[in-house]
Design a protein around this motif. Structure first.
Motif, PDB file in Angstrom:
ATOM      1  N   SER A   1       0.867  -1.182   0.000  1.00 56.76           N
ATOM      2  CA  SER A   1       0.000   0.000   0.000  1.00 56.76           C
ATOM      3  C   SER A   1       0.898   1.224   0.000  1.00 56.76           C
ATOM      4  O   SER A   1       2.121   1.117  -0.114  1.00 56.76           O
ATOM      5  N   ASP A   2       0.292   2.398   0.127  1.00 52.38           N
ATOM      6  CA  ASP A   2       1.088   3.623   0.175  1.00 52.38           C
ATOM      7  C   ASP A   2       1.998   3.652   1.393  1.00 52.38           C
ATOM      8  O   ASP A   2       3.017   4.341   1.392  1.00 52.38           O
ATOM      9  N   ARG A   3       1.647   2.905   2.432  1.00 52.18           N
ATOM     10  CA  ARG A   3       2.430   2.924   3.663  1.00 52.18           C
ATOM     11  C   ARG A   3       3.356   1.725   3.816  1.00 52.18           C
ATOM     12  O   ARG A   3       4.434   1.825   4.382  1.00 52.18           O
ATOM     13  N   TRP A   4       2.953   0.573   3.315  1.00 52.44           N
ATOM     14  CA  TRP A   4       3.702  -0.657   3.561  1.00 52.44           C
ATOM     15  C   TRP A   4       4.525  -1.075   2.351  1.00 52.44           C
ATOM     16  O   TRP A   4       4.035  -1.134   1.235  1.00 52.44           O
ATOM     17  N   LEU A   5       5.789  -1.370   2.611  1.00 53.09           N
ATOM     18  CA  LEU A   5       6.688  -1.929   1.610  1.00 53.09           C
ATOM     19  C   LEU A   5       7.396  -3.129   2.234  1.00 53.09           C
ATOM     20  O   LEU A   5       7.907  -3.040   3.360  1.00 53.09           O
ATOM     21  N   PHE A   6       7.391  -4.249   1.524  1.00 46.28           N
ATOM     22  CA  PHE A   6       7.997  -5.473   2.039  1.00 46.28           C
ATOM     23  C   PHE A   6       9.046  -5.990   1.062  1.00 46.28           C
ATOM     24  O   PHE A   6       8.974  -5.743  -0.145  1.00 46.28           O
TER      25      PHE A   6
ATOM     26  N   ARG B   1       8.936  -1.917   5.628  1.00 44.47           N
ATOM     27  CA  ARG B   1       8.960  -0.465   5.814  1.00 44.47           C
ATOM     28  C   ARG B   1       7.537   0.025   6.000  1.00 44.47           C
ATOM     29  O   ARG B   1       6.637  -0.329   5.227  1.00 44.47           O
ATOM     30  N   TYR B   2       7.329   0.858   7.032  1.00 46.20           N
ATOM     31  CA  TYR B   2       6.031   1.459   7.271  1.00 46.20           C
ATOM     32  C   TYR B   2       6.189   2.971   7.271  1.00 46.20           C
ATOM     33  O   TYR B   2       6.985   3.531   8.047  1.00 46.20           O
ATOM     34  N   ALA B   3       5.474   3.655   6.390  1.00 47.81           N
ATOM     35  CA  ALA B   3       5.558   5.107   6.267  1.00 47.81           C
ATOM     36  C   ALA B   3       4.669   5.756   7.316  1.00 47.81           C
ATOM     37  O   ALA B   3       3.439   5.643   7.257  1.00 47.81           O
ATOM     38  N   LEU B   4       5.281   6.404   8.305  1.00 50.31           N
ATOM     39  CA  LEU B   4       4.509   7.145   9.307  1.00 50.31           C
ATOM     40  C   LEU B   4       3.885   8.384   8.681  1.00 50.31           C
ATOM     41  O   LEU B   4       2.726   8.705   8.929  1.00 50.31           O
ATOM     42  N   GLN B   5       4.704   9.092   7.884  1.00 55.34           N
ATOM     43  CA  GLN B   5       4.249  10.239   7.123  1.00 55.34           C
ATOM     44  C   GLN B   5       4.920  10.162   5.757  1.00 55.34           C
ATOM     45  O   GLN B   5       5.634   9.195   5.455  1.00 55.34           O
ATOM     46  N   GLU B   6       4.726  11.182   4.955  1.00 56.41           N
ATOM     47  CA  GLU B   6       5.302  11.153   3.612  1.00 56.41           C
ATOM     48  C   GLU B   6       6.817  11.022   3.654  1.00 56.41           C
ATOM     49  O   GLU B   6       7.412  10.316   2.842  1.00 56.41           O
ATOM     50  N   ASN B   7       7.478  11.673   4.596  1.00 52.38           N
ATOM     51  CA  ASN B   7       8.935  11.666   4.662  1.00 52.38           C
ATOM     52  C   ASN B   7       9.446  11.101   5.980  1.00 52.38           C
ATOM     53  O   ASN B   7      10.486  11.518   6.495  1.00 52.38           O
ATOM     54  N   GLN B   8       8.713  10.155   6.542  1.00 53.46           N
ATOM     55  CA  GLN B   8       9.131   9.553   7.811  1.00 53.46           C
ATOM     56  C   GLN B   8       8.720   8.084   7.806  1.00 53.46           C
ATOM     57  O   GLN B   8       7.608   7.743   7.395  1.00 53.46           O
ATOM     58  N   ALA B   9       9.627   7.192   8.230  1.00 52.92           N
ATOM     59  CA  ALA B   9       9.342   5.767   8.122  1.00 52.92           C
ATOM     60  C   ALA B   9       9.997   4.986   9.249  1.00 52.92           C
ATOM     61  O   ALA B   9      11.026   5.388   9.806  1.00 52.92           O
ATOM     62  N   LEU B  10       9.388   3.853   9.566  1.00 53.64           N
ATOM     63  CA  LEU B  10       9.962   2.846  10.447  1.00 53.64           C
ATOM     64  C   LEU B  10      10.339   1.637   9.594  1.00 53.64           C
ATOM     65  O   LEU B  10       9.596   1.246   8.694  1.00 53.64           O
TER      66      LEU B  10
ATOM     67  N   VAL C   1      19.501  -8.612  13.183  1.00 50.15           N
ATOM     68  CA  VAL C   1      18.208  -7.928  13.170  1.00 50.15           C
ATOM     69  C   VAL C   1      18.464  -6.451  13.424  1.00 50.15           C
ATOM     70  O   VAL C   1      19.248  -6.096  14.313  1.00 50.15           O
ATOM     71  N   SER C   2      17.843  -5.590  12.649  1.00 45.46           N
ATOM     72  CA  SER C   2      17.988  -4.148  12.878  1.00 45.46           C
ATOM     73  C   SER C   2      16.637  -3.464  12.721  1.00 45.46           C
ATOM     74  O   SER C   2      15.797  -3.883  11.920  1.00 45.46           O
ATOM     75  N   MET C   3      16.460  -2.416  13.508  1.00 46.88           N
ATOM     76  CA  MET C   3      15.256  -1.586  13.464  1.00 46.88           C
ATOM     77  C   MET C   3      15.693  -0.138  13.310  1.00 46.88           C
ATOM     78  O   MET C   3      16.654   0.296  13.956  1.00 46.88           O
ATOM     79  N   ALA C   4      14.993   0.599  12.453  1.00 46.63           N
ATOM     80  CA  ALA C   4      15.409   1.966  12.164  1.00 46.63           C
ATOM     81  C   ALA C   4      14.214   2.900  12.092  1.00 46.63           C
ATOM     82  O   ALA C   4      13.124   2.510  11.649  1.00 46.63           O
ATOM     83  N   TRP C   5      14.440   4.115  12.538  1.00 48.84           N
ATOM     84  CA  TRP C   5      13.527   5.237  12.307  1.00 48.84           C
ATOM     85  C   TRP C   5      14.268   6.231  11.436  1.00 48.84           C
ATOM     86  O   TRP C   5      15.400   6.608  11.726  1.00 48.84           O
ATOM     87  N   GLN C   6      13.642   6.632  10.328  1.00 44.78           N
ATOM     88  CA  GLN C   6      14.269   7.567   9.400  1.00 44.78           C
ATOM     89  C   GLN C   6      13.312   8.698   9.075  1.00 44.78           C
ATOM     90  O   GLN C   6      12.106   8.486   8.934  1.00 44.78           O
ATOM     91  N   ASN C   7      13.869   9.893   8.944  1.00 43.00           N
ATOM     92  CA  ASN C   7      13.059  11.073   8.648  1.00 43.00           C
ATOM     93  C   ASN C   7      13.854  11.978   7.719  1.00 43.00           C
ATOM     94  O   ASN C   7      15.055  12.191   7.922  1.00 43.00           O
ATOM     95  N   PHE C   8      13.194  12.472   6.681  1.00 42.44           N
ATOM     96  CA  PHE C   8      13.840  13.392   5.752  1.00 42.44           C
ATOM     97  C   PHE C   8      13.086  14.710   5.788  1.00 42.44           C
ATOM     98  O   PHE C   8      11.904  14.773   5.436  1.00 42.44           O
ATOM     99  N   LEU C   9      13.782  15.756   6.239  1.00 41.55           N
ATOM    100  CA  LEU C   9      13.193  17.087   6.293  1.00 41.55           C
ATOM    101  C   LEU C   9      13.411  17.750   4.945  1.00 41.55           C
ATOM    102  O   LEU C   9      14.544  18.102   4.583  1.00 41.55           O
ATOM    103  N   THR C  10      12.348  17.932   4.184  1.00 45.52           N
ATOM    104  CA  THR C  10      12.457  18.330   2.787  1.00 45.52           C
ATOM    105  C   THR C  10      13.065  19.711   2.609  1.00 45.52           C
ATOM    106  O   THR C  10      13.968  19.902   1.793  1.00 45.52           O
ATOM    107  N   GLU C  11      12.611  20.680   3.379  1.00 46.72           N
ATOM    108  CA  GLU C  11      13.027  22.054   3.137  1.00 46.72           C
ATOM    109  C   GLU C  11      14.528  22.265   3.397  1.00 46.72           C
ATOM    110  O   GLU C  11      15.241  22.754   2.531  1.00 46.72           O
TER     111      GLU C  11
END
Length: 767
Positions: free
Chosen positions: A457-462, A488-497, A538-548
């Motif tokens: 979906s727009d949020r889930w990538l496997f 990968r789960y998209a919390l927002q457009e530019n933020q993911a777990l 096993v690894s877990m990550a939080w990633q965020n990209f600040l566009t501006e």
């Protein structure tokens, strides 16, 4: 045909022509394709604008796109920063696959294309990858590392999860693993020796690099063969549009790069060479340093069609040391030589098929050998070691539904030929080293893999994958499944777990009981008694990209368990020991930690801030009473601040600040006296602490550089890069020595450093 029949046919054709758009109206078709640089790579996140539908769509990370449209005539405009826009008119009556080829803008806009990073961390956020960083040639050249010489290995050592070895060493340790657990690839061929100058400079000429991808976790199924990391280095692989010459003159070495088109947009060649002249500089002082290194790179690129590319790349790097003294009345004559050489050749064919299967086939040969010769009067000691690989890699992949969807499969085969230790001695050397030849080994390493990434979906990538690898040696066969998974789960457009799991297996080992790489380290394959090393991570990550502000933030935690790790019995000396295999033991390990990264990749100020908190442990039944102990790669706190600031069109400044936890060692904490076995006196016996219970002092350092370049509009462009390494003269410890107090006879440890403050200056040019 009668006149009446001709009129009926003409009327029918006219009617069909007039009604054709009506027949298509309401019919839905799919347009799939890829956006590429003419004669080069795919272009990620290009913009495709389609009229009259007024639809904007971006290409994905690999340059592909897919969209469903109403059938009919379409006007399409494709654009990408730094490239000429492409216009096309299409009649879509059925599902269609296309390829758009964009030409770079010549002149000032081409400079924009160079500064834009096509391997943006924004793309990494949208993918399912964890533990991955991509560096461009620009990232590497701007950092003031040792002697101002741009160095990919030194740059990688500044990334989170990666720790450098001793001062000056090109070794790096990733997530609690040993140096040999990192697979370094140059155009797909493994490189076994990555350093010149006994570890101070890497063998990779920065002028030839296109991109470097460092992977420390969440490994795709296409990668294997090592437990800790993959450093995938790609040399320049685009057909040259015009002649290009670049060079650099520094205090340590100088280099020259020449690129020449042979057939417009079809065939080109480039060559690059580098050599140190430390030996020549020392001569000016009246002294002699009979050492030098050089490396040579070259590549031929042939692109007969827009869908096929053939290339052949060559690399050779060599270190030479030759000490000699003629015999005279006051001195005995002697000769001591050391030679180490690495080389690789890769032939590759790539085929792109928009909407279909892309294929990649490569054949490679790589080798590393060293020789040590010592002659003192009638006494001689000669030692040789060699490893040589022949390999084949074949892969094919296809874009599937979804922005990041893909299906990839492939096969790999490597033949390892190893001659680990050949020792020849005469005269006095035979008292402590016998003539011996360690038996050569031929081993085969094969693997097949399948990887499928899909967007639910727009949020889930496997992504799921499996790699089945095998080591075939003598009469023993090892077959190991290596499953891979990510989500990968998209919390927002530019933020993911993100969550990933990888199992890895390793069939080649570097045998050493030194804390750093040395000329006498030995590469050795699995045997019937030496098992492959294996790891689960096993690894877990939080990633965020600040566009501006174009800032990438990442926090990643990992846990890695390892089995069949190579060790050796206590008191073993592996140097020039042909019977080393009987001394090897295998045990377990675990490593875990947290990695933080803040990176800015656009604007006047760029760079990154990284921090790693990590633990690494080992356990062998044969030593330390079978108890767990900290590994020598256990470095608790490590951080780096890397910054480049563009002051103007001509001036820029850069800095690197590092904090490194001290490496671990086992100290002598006391002594006791016992009567000698022959009752002729007493022996002093050292008393050791637990294994690796003590560490060297933590250290930090600051490197600064400033660069000036002439007018960017000039055809001949030059720059001057000057600065200082270790600004506040704080030398990093390289080891420990025991010193005795002259007054009371007490013993203490001292930690000497190798380098203090070192200024540098480099002159570079290109046209």
């Amino acid at each position: 045909m009668s006149s009446r029949s001709m009129k009926v046919a003409t009327f029918a054709n006219l009617l069909l022509f007039l009604w054709f758009p009506v027949l298509l109206f309401g019919q839905t078709v799919q347009l799939k394709g890829v956006v590429k640089e003419a004669g080069g790579e795919n272009l990620p996140h290009a913009t495709i604008f389609i009229l009259p539908d007024s639809i904007f769509i971006p290409s994905d990370l690999e340059g592909y796109f897919s969209v469903k449209l109403k059938a009919g005539y379409k006007s399409i405009r494709v654009s990408y920063t730094g490239y000429e826009s492409y216009f096309s008119n299409l009649l879509l009556s059925k599902d269609t696959s296309v390829a758009f080829f964009l030409n770079p803008v010549i002149g000032q806009l081409r400079e924009v294309a160079v500064t834009a990073n096509p391997y943006s961390l924004e793309n990494l956020l949208r993918s399912g990858r964890t533990g991955t960083t991509t560096l461009s040639r620009k990232d590497i050249s701007a950092i003031p590392v040792m002697g101002g010489e741009a160095d990919i290995i030194k740059t990688v050592q500044l990334l989170p999860g990666t720790v450098r070895g001793m001062e000056g060493s090109s070794d790096f340790f990733v997530r609690g693993g040993a140096a040999d657990q990192n697979l370094v690839l140059l155009d797909g061929a493994p490189i076994y020796n990555t350093s010149h100058l006994f570890g101070f400079i890497s063998v990779f000429n920065p002028d030839v690099l296109e991109k470097t991808e460092a992977i420390t976790g969440g490994f795709p199924a296409e990668y294997g063969g090592r437990l800790s990391s993959i450093l995938d280095i790609t040399s320049r692989n685009k057909v040259a549009p015009k002649t290009h010459v670049a060079g650099n003159i520094g205090l340590i070495a100088s280099r020259l790069f020449v690129e020449q088109p042979l057939l417009k947009d079809k065939l080109s060649i480039w060559v690059a060479g580098r050599r140190t002249y430390v030996d020549q500089v020392i001569k000016l002082t009246g002294q002699e340093l009979p050492y030098y290194f050089y490396d040579l790179n070259g590549k031929v690129i042939f692109q007969p069609t827009n869908y096929d590319q053939f290339s052949f790349s060559y690399f050779r790097g060599e270190d030479n040391l030759n000490l000699s003294q003629a015999e005279d009345e006051d001195n005995y004559g002697f000769t001591s030589t050391y030679t180490a050489a690495s080389k690789s050749q890769v032939a590759r064919w790539r085929h792109w098929n928009p909407g279909g299967w892309n294929t990649d086939l490569s054949l490679f040969h790589t080798s590393f050998d060293y020789s040590i010769i010592n002659i003192f009067q009638e006494d001689q000691l000669k030692a040789f070691s060699n490893i040589e690989d022949y390999g084949l890699k074949f892969s094919f992949q296809k874009k599937t539904a979804g922005e990041e969807g893909r299906l990839q499969s492939g096969f790999e085969w490597i033949r390892h030929g190893v001659s680990p230790n050949v020792v020849s001695s005469t005269g006095l050397f035979t008292d402590f080293l016998d003539n011996s030849v360690a038996e050569g080994i031929v081993a085969h390493e094969v693997a097949a893999y399948l990887q499928h990434d899909w967007q639910l979906s727009d949020r889930w990538l496997f992504g799921t994958g499996v790699r089945v690898s095998a080591g075939l040696v003598q009469e023993k066969e090892y077959v190991i499944p290596e499953p891979r998974f990510f989500a990968r789960y998209a919390l927002q457009e530019n933020q993911a777990l993100k969550l990933s799991y990888s199992r890895m297996a390793q069939y080649m080992h570097r045998i050493s009981n030194s804390a750093i790489s040395t000329p006498t380290d030995i590469w050795y394959t699995v045997t019937d008694s030496i098992q492959p090393q294996k790891a689960h991570q096993v690894s877990m990550a939080w990633q965020n990209f600040l566009t501006e502000p174009k800032i990438f933030l990442s926090a990643e935690a990992y846990y890695k368990s390892m089995t069949d790790l190579i060790g050796f019995e206590e008191g073993t000396n592996l140097v020039l020991n042909p019977d080393f295999e009987s001394k090897l033991i295998q045990g377990k390990g675990r490593a875990y930690g947290l990695e933080l990264l803040l990176r800015k990749e656009a604007g006047s100020l760029t760079g990154w801030l990284s921090y790693t908190l990590a633990w690494s442990w080992r356990q062998y039944n044969e030593i330390n009473s079978g108890n767990w102990f900290p590994s020598r790669y256990d470095r608790r706190h490590n951080g780096a601040l890397v910054m480049q600031y563009k002051l103007s069109n001509r001036w820029s400044a850069s800095m690197v600040w590092e904090y490194i936890s001290g490496s671990r060692f086992t100290p002598v904490i006391g002594q006791y006296v016992v009567i000698s076995p022959v009752l002729s006196g007493v022996d002093i016996i050292p008393l050791y602490s637990g294994i690796n219970e003590v560490k060297l002092s933590d250290t930090h350092r600051l490197d600064l550089g400033i660069r000036y370049q002439n007018n960017p509009d000039n055809r001949f462009r030059w720059n001057l890069f000057a600065g200082v390494n270790n600004l506040y003269n704080r030398a990093s410890p390289i080891g420990i020595f025991i010193e005795q107090d002259e007054i009371d006879g007490s013993l203490r440890y001292i930690q000497p450093g190798l380098f203090g403050l070192l200024p540098f200056i480099n002159f570079g040019f290109h046209f």
